[in-house]
Design a protein around this motif. Sequence first.
Motif, PDB file in Angstrom:
ATOM      1  N   THR A  15       0.830  -1.205   0.000  1.00 45.66           N
ATOM      2  CA  THR A  15       0.000   0.000   0.000  1.00 45.66           C
ATOM      3  C   THR A  15       0.865   1.257   0.000  1.00 45.66           C
ATOM      4  O   THR A  15       0.587   2.216  -0.717  1.00 45.66           O
ATOM      5  CB  THR A  15      -0.925   0.006   1.227  1.00 45.66           C
ATOM      6  OG1 THR A  15      -1.768  -1.152   1.185  1.00 45.66           O
ATOM      7  CG2 THR A  15      -1.789   1.254   1.247  1.00 45.66           C
ATOM      8  N   ARG A  16       1.910   1.233   0.792  1.00 39.81           N
ATOM      9  CA  ARG A  16       2.794   2.403   0.868  1.00 39.81           C
ATOM     10  C   ARG A  16       3.426   2.713  -0.489  1.00 39.81           C
ATOM     11  O   ARG A  16       3.497   3.870  -0.889  1.00 39.81           O
ATOM     12  CB  ARG A  16       3.885   2.148   1.916  1.00 39.81           C
ATOM     13  CG  ARG A  16       4.839   3.325   2.102  1.00 39.81           C
ATOM     14  CD  ARG A  16       5.925   2.995   3.110  1.00 39.81           C
ATOM     15  NE  ARG A  16       6.877   4.083   3.227  1.00 39.81           N
ATOM     16  CZ  ARG A  16       6.757   5.129   4.024  1.00 39.81           C
ATOM     17  NH1 ARG A  16       5.692   5.237   4.791  1.00 39.81           N
ATOM     18  NH2 ARG A  16       7.673   6.070   4.061  1.00 39.81           N
ATOM     19  N   GLU A  56      -6.188  11.091  11.332  1.00 38.88           N
ATOM     20  CA  GLU A  56      -6.048   9.630  11.272  1.00 38.88           C
ATOM     21  C   GLU A  56      -5.236   9.111  12.458  1.00 38.88           C
ATOM     22  O   GLU A  56      -5.565   8.074  13.049  1.00 38.88           O
ATOM     23  CB  GLU A  56      -5.390   9.216   9.957  1.00 38.88           C
ATOM     24  CG  GLU A  56      -5.301   7.714   9.782  1.00 38.88           C
ATOM     25  CD  GLU A  56      -5.067   7.282   8.354  1.00 38.88           C
ATOM     26  OE1 GLU A  56      -4.366   6.276   8.154  1.00 38.88           O
ATOM     27  OE2 GLU A  56      -5.602   7.946   7.439  1.00 38.88           O
ATOM     28  N   ASN A  60      -6.790   6.561  15.371  1.00 38.88           N
ATOM     29  CA  ASN A  60      -6.132   5.277  15.640  1.00 38.88           C
ATOM     30  C   ASN A  60      -5.637   5.185  17.076  1.00 38.88           C
ATOM     31  O   ASN A  60      -5.779   4.134  17.728  1.00 38.88           O
ATOM     32  CB  ASN A  60      -4.942   5.083  14.688  1.00 38.88           C
ATOM     33  CG  ASN A  60      -5.367   4.588  13.320  1.00 38.88           C
ATOM     34  OD1 ASN A  60      -6.240   3.746  13.196  1.00 38.88           O
ATOM     35  ND2 ASN A  60      -4.747   5.109  12.276  1.00 38.88           N
ATOM     36  N   CYS A  68      -0.915   2.734  14.439  1.00 35.67           N
ATOM     37  CA  CYS A  68      -1.120   3.889  13.565  1.00 35.67           C
ATOM     38  C   CYS A  68      -0.948   3.490  12.102  1.00 35.67           C
ATOM     39  O   CYS A  68      -0.035   2.751  11.741  1.00 35.67           O
ATOM     40  CB  CYS A  68      -0.128   4.983  13.934  1.00 35.67           C
ATOM     41  SG  CYS A  68      -0.357   6.499  13.001  1.00 35.67           S
ATOM     42  N   SER A  69      -1.845   3.976  11.256  1.00 37.97           N
ATOM     43  CA  SER A  69      -1.832   3.610   9.837  1.00 37.97           C
ATOM     44  C   SER A  69      -1.348   4.738   8.931  1.00 37.97           C
ATOM     45  O   SER A  69      -1.396   4.609   7.708  1.00 37.97           O
ATOM     46  CB  SER A  69      -3.242   3.185   9.397  1.00 37.97           C
ATOM     47  OG  SER A  69      -4.175   4.228   9.604  1.00 37.97           O
ATOM     48  N   ASP A  72       1.123   4.333   5.785  1.00 39.21           N
ATOM     49  CA  ASP A  72       0.805   3.823   4.445  1.00 39.21           C
ATOM     50  C   ASP A  72       0.613   4.938   3.424  1.00 39.21           C
ATOM     51  O   ASP A  72       0.400   4.669   2.226  1.00 39.21           O
ATOM     52  CB  ASP A  72      -0.421   2.913   4.477  1.00 39.21           C
ATOM     53  CG  ASP A  72      -1.698   3.628   4.954  1.00 39.21           C
ATOM     54  OD1 ASP A  72      -1.744   4.867   4.916  1.00 39.21           O
ATOM     55  OD2 ASP A  72      -2.643   2.926   5.352  1.00 39.21           O
ATOM     56  N   GLY A 112     -11.440   2.277   8.085  1.00 39.63           N
ATOM     57  CA  GLY A 112     -10.130   2.634   7.566  1.00 39.63           C
ATOM     58  C   GLY A 112      -9.931   2.237   6.119  1.00 39.63           C
ATOM     59  O   GLY A 112     -10.876   1.815   5.433  1.00 39.63           O
TER      60      GLY A 112
END
Length: 321
Positions: A15-16, A56, A60, A68-69, A72, A112
């Motif tokens: 995803t990153r 975000e 989280n 923590c997202s 990404d 998310g």
Amino acid sequence: MIVSPSPHLHSSLSTRRLMADVIIALLPAVILSCLLYGWKELFLLGVSIVSCVGVEYLINRFLLKKPCSVGDLSAVVTAVLLALNVPVSCPWWVLTIGAIFAIGVVKMTFGGLGQNIFNPAIAARVFLLLSFPTAMTSWDYTPTGLFGSVDAVSGPTLLGLVAEQGLDSVAGLDWTQLLINTCGGSAGELSALALIAGFVYLLARKVIKPWITLSILGTVAIFALVYALVAQPAMGVGAFVAFHLLSGGLLLGSIFMATDYVTSPMSDWGGVVYGVGIGLLTMLIRCFGAYPEGVSFAILIMNMVVPLINKGFHQRKYGRA
């Protein structure tokens, strides 16, 4: 440990990496918008990124209490797209509210990344347009650059001009000017060339497939051609088609937001149907609706239709002819 049946396919894709490619593809448009609109656009980009990433992180950390997202980079992509979708004269606090809505309501409320049913940036833009119509329709008509000293003049965008005064108001416009449009609008409307360069990059990196974008643009072109043959605009049929393809947020929406993995169909033919729907709704709103621009509404409406499209069109299963 979860064991699933073979075959097991492994890929370096993450995803990153995907989000980083999208950010790189947006850089030509971002750089040009900053060169034309100056420090005000840089400030809005900073506010949007800080707000989206901050919201975000806080959700989280304190509400969902999970890792923590923000790493990404999806929140950064949403932030950049949101900043490119608002006028440069938009107050910072309006953009902050949009960021809170995009991340806090549209994205994180549904669980998310990967679970939201609407594109966060598009949903936030529509929310701001309906909630703060004056702030979202006050355009700087003359970009002055990073070191410009002349105050920008407020005025309608080209699509707004057509909606207010009719097709004859842009009769003398050379459509090639729209390739690098310095006539005003949101930062994401300033250069078709910059957006097309981003599109080519995404295709080369195999981040997106071309079917959704091409079906949107093809539908808009066919609709504009038929409409021009009936309305007979003073600018000519070819120029009228080019005008609708290159003006407004069509390229930004069709390249970077309609192709969102989460909110677009999974199959190729489903993507074509999805794109045709977006193109058709866009032109219906532009030509017959109350708003001069219809891309955001069209994408949002078709986001809701995606589950039905996925039921009707299935991607070929692995190992089957």
